[in-house]
Design a protein around this motif. Sequence first.
Motif, PDB file in Angstrom:
ATOM      1  N   LEU A   5      75.728 124.074  21.052  1.00 12.58           N
ATOM      2  CA  LEU A   5      74.375 124.421  21.484  1.00 12.58           C
ATOM      3  C   LEU A   5      74.441 125.374  22.676  1.00 12.58           C
ATOM      4  O   LEU A   5      73.759 126.403  22.715  1.00 12.58           O
ATOM      5  CB  LEU A   5      73.649 123.123  21.872  1.00 12.58           C
ATOM      6  N   LYS A   8      75.501 128.923  21.686  1.00 12.19           N
ATOM      7  CA  LYS A   8      74.461 129.666  20.959  1.00 12.19           C
ATOM      8  C   LYS A   8      73.475 130.301  21.946  1.00 12.19           C
ATOM      9  O   LYS A   8      73.093 131.467  21.798  1.00 12.19           O
ATOM     10  CB  LYS A   8      73.701 128.727  20.003  1.00 12.19           C
ATOM     11  N   ILE A   9      73.086 129.525  22.936  1.00 10.46           N
ATOM     12  CA  ILE A   9      72.093 130.043  23.897  1.00 10.46           C
ATOM     13  C   ILE A   9      72.741 131.097  24.801  1.00 10.46           C
ATOM     14  O   ILE A   9      72.173 132.162  25.039  1.00 10.46           O
ATOM     15  CB  ILE A   9      71.487 128.886  24.732  1.00 10.46           C
ATOM     16  N   GLY A 121      66.091 127.058  24.267  1.00 10.30           N
ATOM     17  CA  GLY A 121      66.752 128.337  24.023  1.00 10.30           C
ATOM     18  C   GLY A 121      66.671 129.349  25.136  1.00 10.30           C
ATOM     19  O   GLY A 121      67.191 130.451  25.006  1.00 10.30           O
ATOM     20  N   GLY A 138      66.743 121.715  25.942  1.00  9.61           N
ATOM     21  CA  GLY A 138      67.649 122.577  25.196  1.00  9.61           C
ATOM     22  C   GLY A 138      67.654 123.976  25.778  1.00  9.61           C
ATOM     23  O   GLY A 138      67.711 124.971  25.058  1.00  9.61           O
ATOM     24  N   ALA A 234      69.979 118.870  22.813  1.00  6.11           N
ATOM     25  CA  ALA A 234      69.432 119.666  21.709  1.00  6.11           C
ATOM     26  C   ALA A 234      67.942 119.355  21.518  1.00  6.11           C
ATOM     27  O   ALA A 234      67.548 118.190  21.535  1.00  6.11           O
ATOM     28  CB  ALA A 234      70.200 119.378  20.422  1.00  6.11           C
ATOM     29  N   TYR A 261      63.066 128.783  15.105  1.00  8.69           N
ATOM     30  CA  TYR A 261      64.275 129.181  15.844  1.00  8.69           C
ATOM     31  C   TYR A 261      64.874 127.991  16.598  1.00  8.69           C
ATOM     32  O   TYR A 261      66.083 127.741  16.539  1.00  8.69           O
ATOM     33  CB  TYR A 261      63.933 130.317  16.810  1.00  8.69           C
ATOM     34  N   TRP A 262      64.014 127.250  17.276  1.00  7.96           N
ATOM     35  CA  TRP A 262      64.516 126.121  18.078  1.00  7.96           C
ATOM     36  C   TRP A 262      65.257 125.101  17.214  1.00  7.96           C
ATOM     37  O   TRP A 262      66.159 124.421  17.703  1.00  7.96           O
ATOM     38  CB  TRP A 262      63.345 125.448  18.822  1.00  7.96           C
ATOM     39  N   THR A 264      67.306 125.667  15.082  1.00  4.63           N
ATOM     40  CA  THR A 264      68.706 126.095  14.867  1.00  4.63           C
ATOM     41  C   THR A 264      69.568 125.802  16.095  1.00  4.63           C
ATOM     42  O   THR A 264      70.771 126.072  16.099  1.00  4.63           O
ATOM     43  CB  THR A 264      68.790 127.611  14.572  1.00  4.63           C
ATOM     44  N   LEU A 265      68.947 125.269  17.143  1.00  2.94           N
ATOM     45  CA  LEU A 265      69.668 125.064  18.403  1.00  2.94           C
ATOM     46  C   LEU A 265      70.252 123.648  18.473  1.00  2.94           C
ATOM     47  O   LEU A 265      69.596 122.706  18.930  1.00  2.94           O
ATOM     48  CB  LEU A 265      68.729 125.330  19.591  1.00  2.94           C
TER      49      LEU A 265
END
Lengths: 464, 198
Positions: A5, A8-9, A121, A138, A234, A261-262, A264-265
């Motif tokens: 996670l 990704k961010i 994100g 997240g 997450a 989108y969120w 996918t986090l």
Amino acid sequence: MAKSLFDKIWEAHVVKAAPGGLDIVYIDRHLIHEVTSPQAFDELEARALPLFRPARILATADHNVPTRRQHLPIEEPLSRSQVDTLTANCAKYGVELYGLGHSRQGIVHVIGPELGLTLPGTTIVCGDSHTSTHGAFGAVAFGIGTSQVAQVMATQCLLLSRPKRMRISVDGELRPGVTAKDLILYVISQLGTGRATGYFVEYAGSAVRALSMEGRMTVCNMSIEMGARGGLIAPDETTFAYVKGRPYAPKEAAWDQAVAYWKTLFSDEDTVFDAEHRFDAAAIAPMITYGTNPGMGIALNGHIPSEVPASEAESFDKSLQYMGFQRGESLLGKEINYVFIGSCTNSRIEDLRAVAAYVQGKQKAGHVEAIIVPGSKQVEQQARAEGLDKILADAGFELREPGCSACLAMNEDKIPAGAYCVATSNRNFEGRQGPGSRTLLASPLVAAITAVQGRIVDITQYLN
Amino acid sequence: MEKFQTLYSAAVPLPLENIDTDQIIPARFLKATTREGFGENLFRDWRYHADGTPKPDFVLNDASYAGQILLAGKNFGCGSSREHAAWALYDAGFRVVISSYFADIFRGNALNTGLLPLQVTEAELARLFALAEKDGDTQFVVNLPEQTLHVPATGDSFHFDIDAYKKECLINGYDDIDYLVSQKPAIETYEQNRTWTW
């Protein structure tokens, strides 16, 4: 390749790689307050640099404000000067200020989430170590120093090395009377105050997933107390339900896109962490600290350790001497003088509700001074709307106006030398609540029960 | 920021672990709006009684020890992000802090202040404490270009690691802000190309 996670961010915010293995990282939200911003504004001035993206900054006055009679000018001249400097700087540079008198003023880490500025994100920084609080949504959120505050003001970016990743999983169900605060105090007591230095922590596991957003904020808030750069969780339906409809949250079609989108986090299944720790939620009891760092915590019915490694003995004994405790001792029965319920760790509406639910129809002990400092004007108004103010007042608790207050005692709210204070804040350092003050960190529920009993008790025998 | 290359100095030993920034500079002294003058309140509550008289057993009040190097136990600078802690150490004359590890935010703040956080192993730290405590006049040589810490009197010599970029910044007195401002075109391009704009 499986990604965490955090990665990704982070990767979504890398502007470019910089020399020496560093990244230029874009910052979505910059929160500022009166204590760590004036020298940064001075730096812009000295270098004749404009404020790059004023709309990405939000200011509040919290660290240094009185918690009584906030409608009057601040009495203490240096505090007043610092708050006035913030006001002047915000006006000059076009920064939105939620200062004293504003209906949404409050502790910076309480109002960000309330306003819906804290979103999954995003990258969020503030010149305050408890910025990790926002990781509950997240987000990659972390505290910075004043030189970095100036860098973000000038470029909306920071030059950073990517931290290592740690995952802390807590699985199972928390027992009655055990809260998010106990969970994180327990984790820190097990890992120690420096174990996560150099890491960004992801909290996972069924016990973490079951927490409310307020509980998750309490957990992420204290990440720094084990040395972590930050902590995050997450985002899930609990997160989305909290964020939806808040003033700055995306609306309508933008909301649906954002949620897509969120979702996918999360850390991919095969993500390899640099360090992993697992704990059983059922093993966690209501906690309290006995020493002068947040890692010095025990179950309320436990004992202060008798043995410590030789290399740590000098610091350990100095700490116990400061607190007036002995090795091997139980804290049960110790009389306490103050109860402080507040700070960015535990000053949200859920915390106030927990206290009010317990103290309804009871009285605090005569020798205890109990103050409750809500995290924001919104929390204060909500508490009044729910009638919590009346319940608290009837039980002898004083409900103040919002601010950081006795967590760090920059304002008038100080604990006298030698006095014991059970506090819902995040640090029990020597003198943190005033020179010579002795702080015992605990949950709002433990604080409420302690205030009523006037001494430290095993709260599991006193639950309503 | 002042340049840092090589420093010859005795060291002040403070053998406590987890020294937090509230000890380095208590919150009640953070009300200034400039960077100067924090040194007089460095370690305020360890250094002075409530009435302002010095505590004779604190190392900064012990005439046997003086210098521009502070030796401290592990996890130095934990807690609050206040850069005032680095400013206070610098303002009081320190240019190097040696420990077996530093809290992340403090490390960054020190580097941005021109104060070198010099990390050694636990065993090396124990050796350095022994040398400094035995004789307060023991000289230490911190050579940043070579990344060495040397004790001429005994021949002890240690290598230390530092990020290559931050090393160059310290040696030349550069700030991150200079570099970041030079990257504004790339930052603007990033802003234009990103999917999410909140």
